[in-house]
Write an enzyme that holds these catalytic residues in place. Structure first.
Site, PDB file in Angstrom:
ATOM      1  CG  HIS A  67      65.647  16.467  72.059  1.00 47.00           C
ATOM      2  ND1 HIS A  67      65.953  15.616  71.020  1.00 47.00           N
ATOM      3  CD2 HIS A  67      66.418  17.564  71.850  1.00 47.00           C
ATOM      4  CE1 HIS A  67      66.862  16.161  70.244  1.00 47.00           C
ATOM      5  NE2 HIS A  67      67.155  17.361  70.728  1.00 47.00           N
ATOM      6  CG  HIS A 105      71.140  19.681  73.387  1.00 43.81           C
ATOM      7  ND1 HIS A 105      71.959  18.726  72.851  1.00 43.81           N
ATOM      8  CD2 HIS A 105      70.023  19.709  72.605  1.00 43.81           C
ATOM      9  CE1 HIS A 105      71.378  18.191  71.784  1.00 43.81           C
ATOM     10  NE2 HIS A 105      70.194  18.772  71.609  1.00 43.81           N
ATOM     11  CG  HIS A 127      70.230  15.258  67.650  1.00 41.75           C
ATOM     12  ND1 HIS A 127      70.359  14.727  68.908  1.00 41.75           N
ATOM     13  CD2 HIS A 127      69.870  16.560  67.833  1.00 41.75           C
ATOM     14  CE1 HIS A 127      70.102  15.665  69.802  1.00 41.75           C
ATOM     15  NE2 HIS A 127      69.794  16.789  69.185  1.00 41.75           N
ATOM     16  CD  GLU A 140      68.223  19.725  64.284  1.00 41.39           C
ATOM     17  OE1 GLU A 140      69.220  19.033  64.499  1.00 41.39           O
ATOM     18  OE2 GLU A 140      67.952  20.758  64.947  1.00 41.39           O
ATOM     19  CG  ASP A 166      66.846  21.099  70.230  1.00 40.57           C
ATOM     20  OD1 ASP A 166      67.654  20.315  70.761  1.00 40.57           O
ATOM     21  OD2 ASP A 166      66.861  21.362  69.008  1.00 40.57           O
ATOM     22  CG  ASP A 167      69.837  23.662  72.089  1.00 33.56           C
ATOM     23  OD1 ASP A 167      70.657  23.150  72.860  1.00 33.56           O
ATOM     24  OD2 ASP A 167      69.568  23.195  70.963  1.00 33.56           O
TER      25      ASP A 167
END
Ligand code: ADE
Ligand code: ZN
Length: 324
Positions: free
Chosen positions: A8, A10, A186, A189, A267-268
Site C-alpha cells: 500500500h 501511492h 480504502h 480510515e 502509504d505516502d
C-alpha cells in the site's frame, strides 16, 4: 535485516520533497505553499490531499514517471523490500497531460530499471479516486481491465471515503473483478467500522486499505479474521493524519491478537515522515514485534499480493531460512 514487502503506497505520494522541488523548478511552478524547508506542509486530510495533488501535477512526461517509479522502488529496496505493490492513478496522469496508457508504460519502465538495479519485484494497482466521482472511478476500472500491462495486477479505490455511497462503486469493482484483477479498497480510515463492513459487503475485495477502524466492532473483527481479509495497515500515516493520538492507542496489536491478517505499509511516505523501514521499526518498538513476527508480516503481505503464482512462490521461498 528482516526482508520486507509493501502492498500500500501511492506512487504520486511517494515523491520526496527534493524530487518535487526539482520538478517544480523544471516546470516553473511555485510550490512554497506545500513544501517548506524541504518538508511537505499541510494541516489536515483535505490539506494533505491538496499537497498531494499539487505534487502529482508536476509529473507530466513519461520520463518523469519512469524516474518516479525507479526512485520509489530503489528507496523501498534499500529499506529491505523484496516485493512492492504501488497504487497508480490514471486520473492524476490525465490531469498532468498524459494518457493512462503512456503513464502506465512509463511506470513499468521505471519498475524494470529498479528491478535491474536492485532485484526488487513489483506490481501496479490501478486506482480510482473516490471523491473524483463514480464515473472517473469506473473509467479507471475499465482502463485497468483492458490495459493488459503485464505489471498491472490489481484495482483499488483511494481518496476521501466520506464522499458518496459505496454501492455506487459496485460496477467499477465488477469490471475489475471480471478482468481477473486483485481488489482492494480504502475503508476504515476516515470512515468508521461501518465503512469497512460496507466495502466488504458491496465491493468484495480480498484486502482493505487501512481498515483499522474495524476495531470499533468486535463482530466485524471476527468476520475479517474468519474470512482472511488482509488489512493494509499504515500506522505512521494514521498518526500523522490524526486517526489515533499515539501508537499506544493504535489498534494493530489488538487486531493481530484477534487473528486478523495485517501488513505494514508507508502509504505516502514523505508526507508522513515515514518509510517502509520506519513502519517495520514502529512495529518493533511501539508494538513489540520481534524479527519472527515481522517476518510473518512480510509473509502475510506476499501471500496476499496480487502477483502471479509462480513469482509468489519464488518470493515466499526467499523468506525461508537458507539451507547449508
Ligand atoms: N490517497 C493518498 N493517500 C491517501 C490516504 N491516506 N487515504 C485516502 N486516499 C489517499
Ligand atoms: Zn492509501
Amino acid at each position: 535485516m528482516v526482508p520486507k514487502a509493501e502492498l500500500h503506497c501511492h506512487i504520486e505520494g511517494a515523491a520526496s520533497p527534493d524530487l518535487v522541488v526539482k520538478q517544480a523548478q523544471k516546470y516553473g511552478k511555485d510550490l512554497s505553499a506545500f513544501i517548506r524547508n524541504g518538508v511537505f506542509v499541510w494541516d489536515d486530510f483535505t490539506g494533505f490531499l491538496q499537497a498531494y495533488d499539487a505534487a502529482a501535477e508536476l509529473f507530466r512526461t513519461e520520463d518523469d514517471y519512469a524516474r518516479l517509479a525507479e526512485h520509489h522502488l530503489s528507496n523501498v529496496a534499500r529499506d529491505g523490500a523484496i516485493y512492492a505493490e504501488f497504487f497508480t492513478s490514471p486520473d492524476h496522469a490525465r490531469r498532468a497531460g498524459l494518457s493512462p496508457e503512456a503513464y502506465t508504460d512509463a511506470l513499468g519502465e521505471g519498475m524494470k530499471r529498479a528491478k535491474a538495479k536492485t532485484g526488487i519485484e513489483s506490481r501496479m494497482i490501478v486506482t480510482g479516486v473516490r471523491h473524483f466521482g463514480v464515473e472517473s472511478v469506473e473509467a479507471a476500472a475499465r482502463f485497468a481491465a483492458r490495459c493488459r500491462h503485464p505489471l498491472v495486477a490489481g484495482f483499488g479505490m483511494a481518496g476521501d471515503e466520506r464522499f458518496g455511497d459505496i454501492e455506487d462503486y459496485v460496477r467499477a469493482f465488477d469490471f475489475a473483478r471480471e478482468a481477473g484483477l486483485g481488489l482492494t479498497v480504502h475503508a476504515g480510515e476516515f470512515g468508521g467500522w461501518e465503512s469497512v463492513q460496507a466495502a466488504l459487503d458491496h465491493l468484495r475485495p480480498s484486502r482493505i486499505g487501512h481498515g483499522v477502524r474495524a476495531i470499533e466492532s468486535a463482530d466485524l473483527v471476527k468476520r475479517i479474521a474468519a474470512e482472511g481479509i488482509v488489512l493494509e495497515c499504515c500506522p505512521g500515516s494514521n498518526i500523522a493524519l490524526g486517526m489515533f493520538d499515539s501508537f499506544a492507542n493504535h489498534p494493530l496489536p489488538a487486531l493481530r491478537r484477534a487473528g486478523v491478517k495485517v501488513t505494514l505499509n508507508s502509504d505516502d511516505p514523505p508526507h508522513f515522515q515515514t518509510s517502509l523501514a520506519r513502519e517495520y521499526e514502529i512495529a518493533r518498538t511501539e508494538f513489540q514485534l520481534d524479527d519472527k513476527a515481522l517476518l510473518g508480516i512480510t509473509r502475510t503481505a506476499i501471500e496476499a499480493a496480487f502477483v502471479d503464482r509462480k513469482t509468489k512462490a519464488e518470493l515466499l521461498a526467499r523468506l525461508e531460512p537458507k539451507r547449508r
